[in-house]
Scaffold this motif. Structure first.
Motif, PDB file in Angstrom:
ATOM      1  N   PRO A   1      71.468  14.166  35.296  1.00 26.62           N
ATOM      2  CA  PRO A   1      70.721  15.046  34.616  1.00 26.62           C
ATOM      3  C   PRO A   1      71.802  15.822  33.583  1.00 26.62           C
ATOM      4  N   ALA A   2      72.400  15.648  33.111  1.00 23.11           N
ATOM      5  CA  ALA A   2      73.087  16.031  32.485  1.00 23.11           C
ATOM      6  C   ALA A   2      72.644  15.104  30.518  1.00 23.11           C
ATOM      7  N   GLN A   3      72.080  13.730  31.071  1.00 22.97           N
ATOM      8  CA  GLN A   3      71.107  13.019  30.122  1.00 22.97           C
ATOM      9  C   GLN A   3      69.687  13.039  30.315  1.00 22.97           C
ATOM     10  N   VAL A   4      69.570  13.722  31.235  1.00 18.95           N
ATOM     11  CA  VAL A   4      67.972  14.598  30.626  1.00 18.95           C
ATOM     12  C   VAL A   4      67.818  15.558  30.115  1.00 18.95           C
ATOM     13  N   GLU A   5      68.768  16.651  30.652  1.00 25.26           N
ATOM     14  CA  GLU A   5      68.984  17.739  29.469  1.00 25.26           C
ATOM     15  C   GLU A   5      69.065  17.556  28.281  1.00 25.26           C
ATOM     16  N   ALA A   6      69.905  16.775  27.822  1.00 22.73           N
ATOM     17  CA  ALA A   6      69.914  15.822  26.584  1.00 22.73           C
ATOM     18  C   ALA A   6      67.986  15.733  25.627  1.00 22.73           C
ATOM     19  N   TRP A   7      67.413  15.997  26.768  1.00 23.54           N
ATOM     20  CA  TRP A   7      66.019  16.025  25.975  1.00 23.54           C
ATOM     21  C   TRP A   7      66.045  17.416  25.230  1.00 23.54           C
ATOM     22  N   ARG A   8      66.375  18.162  25.283  1.00 22.85           N
ATOM     23  CA  ARG A   8      65.749  19.490  24.652  1.00 22.85           C
ATOM     24  C   ARG A   8      65.856  19.541  23.314  1.00 22.85           C
ATOM     25  N   ALA A   9      66.775  18.773  22.178  1.00 20.71           N
ATOM     26  CA  ALA A   9      66.903  18.414  21.344  1.00 20.71           C
ATOM     27  C   ALA A   9      65.743  17.994  20.624  1.00 20.71           C
ATOM     28  N   TYR A  10      65.054  17.511  21.689  1.00 18.58           N
ATOM     29  CA  TYR A  10      63.455  16.526  20.916  1.00 18.58           C
ATOM     30  C   TYR A  10      62.101  17.721  20.912  1.00 18.58           C
ATOM     31  N   THR A  11      62.368  18.814  21.083  1.00 18.73           N
ATOM     32  CA  THR A  11      61.385  19.904  20.705  1.00 18.73           C
ATOM     33  C   THR A  11      61.854  21.048  19.691  1.00 18.73           C
ATOM     34  N   ALA A  12      61.015  21.523  19.423  1.00 15.16           N
ATOM     35  CA  ALA A  12      61.641  22.400  18.534  1.00 15.16           C
ATOM     36  C   ALA A  12      60.331  24.067  18.999  1.00 15.16           C
ATOM     37  N   ALA A  13      60.160  23.549  20.046  1.00 17.07           N
ATOM     38  CA  ALA A  13      59.031  24.331  20.986  1.00 17.07           C
ATOM     39  C   ALA A  13      60.238  24.939  22.587  1.00 17.07           C
ATOM     40  N   SER A  14      60.146  24.378  24.006  1.00 11.15           N
ATOM     41  CA  SER A  14      61.009  25.250  24.458  1.00 11.15           C
ATOM     42  C   SER A  14      61.281  23.576  25.659  1.00 11.15           C
ATOM     43  N   LEU A  15      62.051  23.638  26.121  1.00 13.58           N
ATOM     44  CA  LEU A  15      61.930  22.539  27.541  1.00 13.58           C
ATOM     45  C   LEU A  15      62.671  23.688  28.796  1.00 13.58           C
TER      46      LEU A  15
ATOM     47  N   THR B   1      45.726  23.713  34.216  1.00 11.42           N
ATOM     48  CA  THR B   1      45.036  24.437  34.075  1.00 11.42           C
ATOM     49  C   THR B   1      45.186  26.051  32.905  1.00 11.42           C
ATOM     50  N   ARG B   2      46.733  25.364  32.275  1.00 10.89           N
ATOM     51  CA  ARG B   2      46.833  27.482  31.845  1.00 10.89           C
ATOM     52  C   ARG B   2      45.806  27.455  30.869  1.00 10.89           C
ATOM     53  N   THR B   3      45.193  28.660  30.978  1.00  9.56           N
ATOM     54  CA  THR B   3      44.024  28.881  30.120  1.00  9.56           C
ATOM     55  C   THR B   3      44.885  29.712  28.950  1.00  9.56           C
ATOM     56  N   ALA B   4      44.503  29.722  27.157  1.00 13.11           N
ATOM     57  CA  ALA B   4      44.747  29.596  26.011  1.00 13.11           C
ATOM     58  C   ALA B   4      46.196  30.964  26.407  1.00 13.11           C
ATOM     59  N   GLU B   5      44.882  32.402  27.037  1.00 11.03           N
ATOM     60  CA  GLU B   5      45.628  33.631  26.662  1.00 11.03           C
ATOM     61  C   GLU B   5      47.095  32.958  27.335  1.00 11.03           C
ATOM     62  N   GLU B   6      47.354  32.207  28.441  1.00 10.94           N
ATOM     63  CA  GLU B   6      48.113  32.224  29.016  1.00 10.94           C
ATOM     64  C   GLU B   6      49.125  31.981  28.925  1.00 10.94           C
ATOM     65  N   ARG B   7      49.044  31.325  27.552  1.00  3.95           N
ATOM     66  CA  ARG B   7      49.656  30.344  26.928  1.00  3.95           C
ATOM     67  C   ARG B   7      51.209  30.794  25.585  1.00  3.95           C
ATOM     68  N   GLU B   8      50.225  31.857  25.541  1.00  6.13           N
ATOM     69  CA  GLU B   8      50.971  33.252  25.107  1.00  6.13           C
ATOM     70  C   GLU B   8      50.983  34.039  24.978  1.00  6.13           C
ATOM     71  N   PRO B   9      52.175  35.150  24.555  1.00  8.20           N
ATOM     72  CA  PRO B   9      52.809  34.456  23.996  1.00  8.20           C
ATOM     73  C   PRO B   9      53.761  33.292  24.265  1.00  8.20           C
ATOM     74  N   SER B  10      53.888  32.003  22.784  1.00 11.86           N
ATOM     75  CA  SER B  10      54.989  31.221  23.708  1.00 11.86           C
ATOM     76  C   SER B  10      56.185  31.333  24.451  1.00 11.86           C
ATOM     77  N   TRP B  11      56.416  30.610  25.462  1.00 13.78           N
ATOM     78  CA  TRP B  11      57.480  30.555  26.393  1.00 13.78           C
ATOM     79  C   TRP B  11      58.725  29.518  26.117  1.00 13.78           C
ATOM     80  N   THR B  12      59.383  30.814  26.476  1.00 19.95           N
ATOM     81  CA  THR B  12      60.770  29.675  26.670  1.00 19.95           C
ATOM     82  C   THR B  12      62.186  29.498  27.554  1.00 19.95           C
ATOM     83  N   TYR B  13      62.545  28.710  28.201  1.00 24.66           N
ATOM     84  CA  TYR B  13      63.429  28.696  28.951  1.00 24.66           C
ATOM     85  C   TYR B  13      64.876  28.009  28.594  1.00 24.66           C
TER      86      TYR B  13
END
Length: 275
Positions: A220-234, A263-275
């Motif tokens: 898990p710790a090495q998978v969590e390190a993917w967080r640095a590879y997106t400017a959006a959310s992980l 299957t997420r609609t465009a409306e469901e994608r906004e506002p962008s979600w973060t985790y």
């Protein structure tokens, strides 16, 4: 980078399934496409029933790498830069990266690394990258490198395959199927061992990373390190099982997550979600 001398396969050879290429000009109206990159030594058969399980409206497009299936007479790659370059060119030629296309990438283990590199290559060319990147059973790119099995003898490599749970219940070490796969597996492991991450800015797309509870290759710790590879959310999801949970019932949470995103609609994608 000089191009390795190897016959260039047509774009169609890289993709399996009915959705290997969208109709010309249909990118902006076609449903979402899930481009799937498999694990080291694997074949697209692992994705065989995904279209049925994810549901209608989504086209599942597994990537077929050299050395497998109808491409078994082609030499597998041993360098990621060359593989990512040629896979990207095939993706473009097949129309999967056309402006307005709705494509999502999924990659497991080595496939996650390849999916990331292809996403970076598309961005470098000014083309649309994936709307979402799913990585599974893979440590972050900067953690790759090192032996990881490519220097093992055949007997030790067979044992590694068994210990990681890659064999189905009716398979056995030394079976004809496994013996045919050993050269491809060794080439893929060499590719991963030779890989060295090249610093680049994070991707813009959201990501979801999956780690299995008993996976010694991607804890898990090495998978969590993917967080640095997106400017959006992980979003980091944990599932039960080992490295090859993808081959059993433990994959169901993954398939549900894929279905929800695709299957997420465009409306469901906004506002962008973060985790």
């Amino acid at each position: 980078m000089p191009r390795t001398e190897r016959p260039q396969a047509p774009a169609r050879a890289w993709f399996t399934g009915p959705g290997f290429a969208p109709a010309p000009g249909a990118a902006d109206t076609a449903g979402p496409r899930l481009i799937c990159f498999g694990y080291a030594g694997g074949t697209p058969s692992v994705f065989r029933d995904w279209a049925d399980r994810i549901g209608p409206g989504v086209t599942v497009v597994p990537v077929l790498l050299p050395g497998r299936g109808l491409r078994s007479d082609e030499a597998p790659y041993t360098e990621m830069a060359e593989l990512a370059r040629d896979a990207t060119e095939a993706l473009i030629a097949a129309g999967h990266a056309a402006p307005g296309s709705r494509h999502v990438f999924f990659g497991h283990s080595m496939g996650a690394l390849l999916a990331y590199e292809v996403a970076c290559a598309l961005r470098d060319r000014g083309l649309p990258g994936p709307r979402h990147l799913f990585v599974s059973g893979s440590k972050a790119p900067h953690l790759y490198g090192g032996p990881d099995g490519q220097e093992l003898g055949d007997d030790a490599l067979r044992q590694l395959v068994r210990d990681l749970g890659a064999l189905r219940p009716d398979d056995r070490v030394g079976s004809a199927y496994l013996e045919r796969r050993l050269p491809v597996l060794r080439a893929d492991l060499t590719l991963c061992a030779h890989y060295r991450w090249r610093p680049r800015r994070p991707l813009d797309c959201p990501m979801t990373a999956f780690s299995a509870t008993h996976d010694p290759i991607a804890p898990p710790a090495q998978v969590e390190a993917w967080r640095a590879y997106t400017a959006a959310s992980l979003l980091h999801r944990r599932v039960r099982g080992g490295h090859f949970y993808l081959n059993g019932p433990a994959r169901l949470p993954l398939l549900r997550e894929l279905r929800a995103e695709l299957t997420r609609t465009a409306e469901e994608r906004e506002p962008s979600w973060t985790y």
